[in-house]
Design a protein around this motif. Structure first.
Motif, short mmCIF file in Angstrom:
data_model
loop_
_atom_site.label_atom_id
_atom_site.label_comp_id
_atom_site.label_asym_id
_atom_site.label_seq_id
_atom_site.Cartn_x
_atom_site.Cartn_y
_atom_site.Cartn_z
N SER A 125 0.85 -1.19 0.00
CA SER A 125 0.00 0.00 0.00
C SER A 125 0.89 1.24 0.00
O SER A 125 2.03 1.19 0.49
N PRO A 126 0.43 2.37 -0.53
CA PRO A 126 1.28 3.56 -0.63
C PRO A 126 1.54 4.32 0.66
O PRO A 126 2.24 5.34 0.65
N PHE A 127 1.01 3.86 1.80
CA PHE A 127 1.32 4.50 3.07
C PHE A 127 2.79 4.25 3.42
O PHE A 127 3.35 3.19 3.10
N CYS A 128 3.39 5.21 4.11
CA CYS A 128 4.81 5.08 4.48
C CYS A 128 5.04 3.85 5.35
O CYS A 128 6.06 3.16 5.20
N ARG A 129 4.12 3.52 6.25
CA ARG A 129 4.32 2.39 7.16
C ARG A 129 4.29 1.05 6.43
O ARG A 129 4.98 0.12 6.82
N THR A 130 3.48 0.96 5.37
CA THR A 130 3.42 -0.29 4.62
C THR A 130 4.65 -0.43 3.71
O THR A 130 5.21 -1.51 3.58
N ILE A 131 5.05 0.66 3.09
CA ILE A 131 6.23 0.62 2.24
C ILE A 131 7.47 0.28 3.06
O ILE A 131 8.28 -0.58 2.68
N GLU A 132 7.62 0.94 4.21
CA GLU A 132 8.80 0.68 5.06
C GLU A 132 8.80 -0.77 5.56
O GLU A 132 9.84 -1.42 5.59
N THR A 133 7.62 -1.28 5.93
CA THR A 133 7.53 -2.67 6.37
C THR A 133 8.02 -3.60 5.27
O THR A 133 8.84 -4.50 5.51
N ALA A 134 7.52 -3.40 4.06
CA ALA A 134 7.90 -4.27 2.94
C ALA A 134 9.39 -4.14 2.61
O ALA A 134 10.06 -5.15 2.35
N GLU A 135 9.91 -2.93 2.63
CA GLU A 135 11.32 -2.73 2.29
C GLU A 135 12.25 -3.32 3.35
O GLU A 135 13.29 -3.91 3.01
N LEU A 136 11.89 -3.20 4.61
CA LEU A 136 12.72 -3.79 5.67
C LEU A 136 12.70 -5.31 5.59
O LEU A 136 13.69 -5.98 5.90
N ALA A 137 11.56 -5.87 5.19
CA ALA A 137 11.43 -7.32 5.12
C ALA A 137 12.08 -7.91 3.87
O ALA A 137 12.70 -8.98 3.92
N PHE A 138 11.97 -7.21 2.72
CA PHE A 138 12.35 -7.82 1.45
C PHE A 138 13.36 -7.02 0.63
O PHE A 138 13.82 -7.51 -0.40
N GLY A 139 13.70 -5.82 1.07
CA GLY A 139 14.63 -5.00 0.32
C GLY A 139 13.92 -4.00 -0.58
O GLY A 139 12.90 -4.32 -1.18
N ARG A 140 14.48 -2.80 -0.65
CA ARG A 140 13.83 -1.71 -1.38
C ARG A 140 13.58 -2.05 -2.85
O ARG A 140 12.56 -1.71 -3.42
N ASP A 141 14.52 -2.73 -3.48
CA ASP A 141 14.39 -3.02 -4.90
C ASP A 141 13.35 -4.09 -5.20
O ASP A 141 13.03 -4.33 -6.38
N ASN A 142 12.83 -4.74 -4.17
CA ASN A 142 11.88 -5.84 -4.36
C ASN A 142 10.45 -5.46 -4.02
O ASN A 142 9.60 -6.34 -3.87
N VAL A 143 10.18 -4.16 -3.89
CA VAL A 143 8.86 -3.69 -3.47
C VAL A 143 8.24 -2.82 -4.56
O VAL A 143 8.90 -1.97 -5.14
N GLN A 144 6.98 -3.04 -4.81
CA GLN A 144 6.22 -2.23 -5.76
C GLN A 144 4.99 -1.66 -5.06
O GLN A 144 4.22 -2.40 -4.45
N VAL A 145 4.82 -0.36 -5.13
CA VAL A 145 3.67 0.29 -4.51
C VAL A 145 2.46 0.15 -5.42
O VAL A 145 2.53 0.44 -6.62
N ASP A 146 1.35 -0.30 -4.84
CA ASP A 146 0.10 -0.46 -5.59
C ASP A 146 -0.99 0.35 -4.87
O ASP A 146 -1.39 0.01 -3.75
N PRO A 147 -1.48 1.43 -5.50
CA PRO A 147 -2.45 2.31 -4.85
C PRO A 147 -3.73 1.61 -4.40
O PRO A 147 -4.38 2.08 -3.46
N PHE A 148 -4.10 0.50 -5.04
CA PHE A 148 -5.37 -0.15 -4.67
C PHE A 148 -5.41 -0.49 -3.19
O PHE A 148 -6.46 -0.40 -2.56
N TRP A 149 -4.28 -0.91 -2.62
CA TRP A 149 -4.31 -1.44 -1.25
C TRP A 149 -4.57 -0.37 -0.21
O TRP A 149 -4.90 -0.68 0.94
N SER A 150 -4.48 0.90 -0.59
CA SER A 150 -4.89 1.96 0.34
C SER A 150 -6.40 1.99 0.49
O SER A 150 -6.93 2.54 1.47
N GLU A 151 -7.13 1.39 -0.46
CA GLU A 151 -8.58 1.33 -0.35
C GLU A 151 -9.01 0.48 0.84
O GLU A 151 -10.06 0.72 1.44
N ILE A 152 -8.21 -0.50 1.21
CA ILE A 152 -8.52 -1.32 2.38
C ILE A 152 -8.52 -0.46 3.63
O ILE A 152 -9.37 -0.61 4.51
#
Length: 234
Positions: A125-152
């Protein structure tokens, strides 16, 4: 919803905990006046298997791939989401705590230690907390932001029934799609309102989903806390 039959030794508290509900939520779902249950009593519960059904078979299945791992972001207690937050300005959002950053790192490390294959990119999701979570877990180059998930995230706000229905409709379409063979798709996003979508999810909790293919639906296999995910190797 699913029906759970009260087993010997169950109390309303233990049943609620099996499905990650509060006693009050379980009572409301079943129109109960008093917090008491009896053996054999049918109870409406979210369509999730009890979290105690975590075993080696699940780990083997995840190692073979073919699942979607829908994860809520790690603990985020720093700041608040402003009424007019901006995805580009983390200062207008609620962000990860130090504990949350450790949770995110542990999540990625746990999947690697368990040899659970993940297909990249991981969606966030495009929120900073979700992006940071994904990047810390999998690496910055392995994360893609998808705006749909902010709808949740918006589902916990004031949306009409029609708006909620459209979000759930598109969610279902996505969760029906098989990931690449031999791997698992990971999404890092948000919890749902109780009784909707994939239900309440704790910080860094994961819902394990088996897609059945486009137009064929999907099955929720398990709801795992971070510690329960780590315990799969035991």
């Amino acid at each position: 919803m699913n029906i759970y039959y009260v087993q010997p030794g169950d109390t309303i508290q233990t049943v609620a905990e099996k499905f990650h509900l509060s006693v009050q939520q379980l009572m409301q779902m079943n129109y109960m006046a008093i917090p008491e249950v009896s053996i054999g009593q049918p109870l409406y519960v979210p369509y999730l298997r009890p979290y105690s059904n975590v075993n080696n078979q699940l780990l083997s299945s995840l190692q073979e791939g073919g699942y979607i791992l829908y994860s809520r972001h790690a603990e985020a207690t720093v700041g608040l989401d402003a009424p007019k937050y901006s995805f580009e300005n983390c200062a207008t959002q609620r962000n990860l705590s130090a504990i949350g950053r450790r949770q995110a790192e542990t999540y990625g490390r746990t999947l690697r230690n368990l040899q659970i294959p993940v297909t990249y990119p991981v969606l966030a999701s495009p929120f900073c907390r979700t992006i940071e979570t994904a990047e810390l877990a999998f690496g910055r180059d392995n994360v893609q932001v998808d705006p749909f998930w902010s709808e949740i995230y918006k589902m916990s706000g004031r949306l009409s029934v029609m708006e909620q229905s459209w979000i759930l409709y598109y969610l279902n379409i996505f969760l029906e799609i098989h990931p690449p063979q031999g791997s698992n798709k990971v999404i890092v996003a948000h919890s749902f309102p109780s009784g909707m979508g994939l239900g309440k999810i704790p910080d860094m909790g994961t819902v394990v989903i088996r897609p059945h293919g486009q137009g064929r639906g999907y099955e929720v296999i398990a709801h795992l806390t971070l510690s329960e995910l780590a315990s799969l190797q035991q």
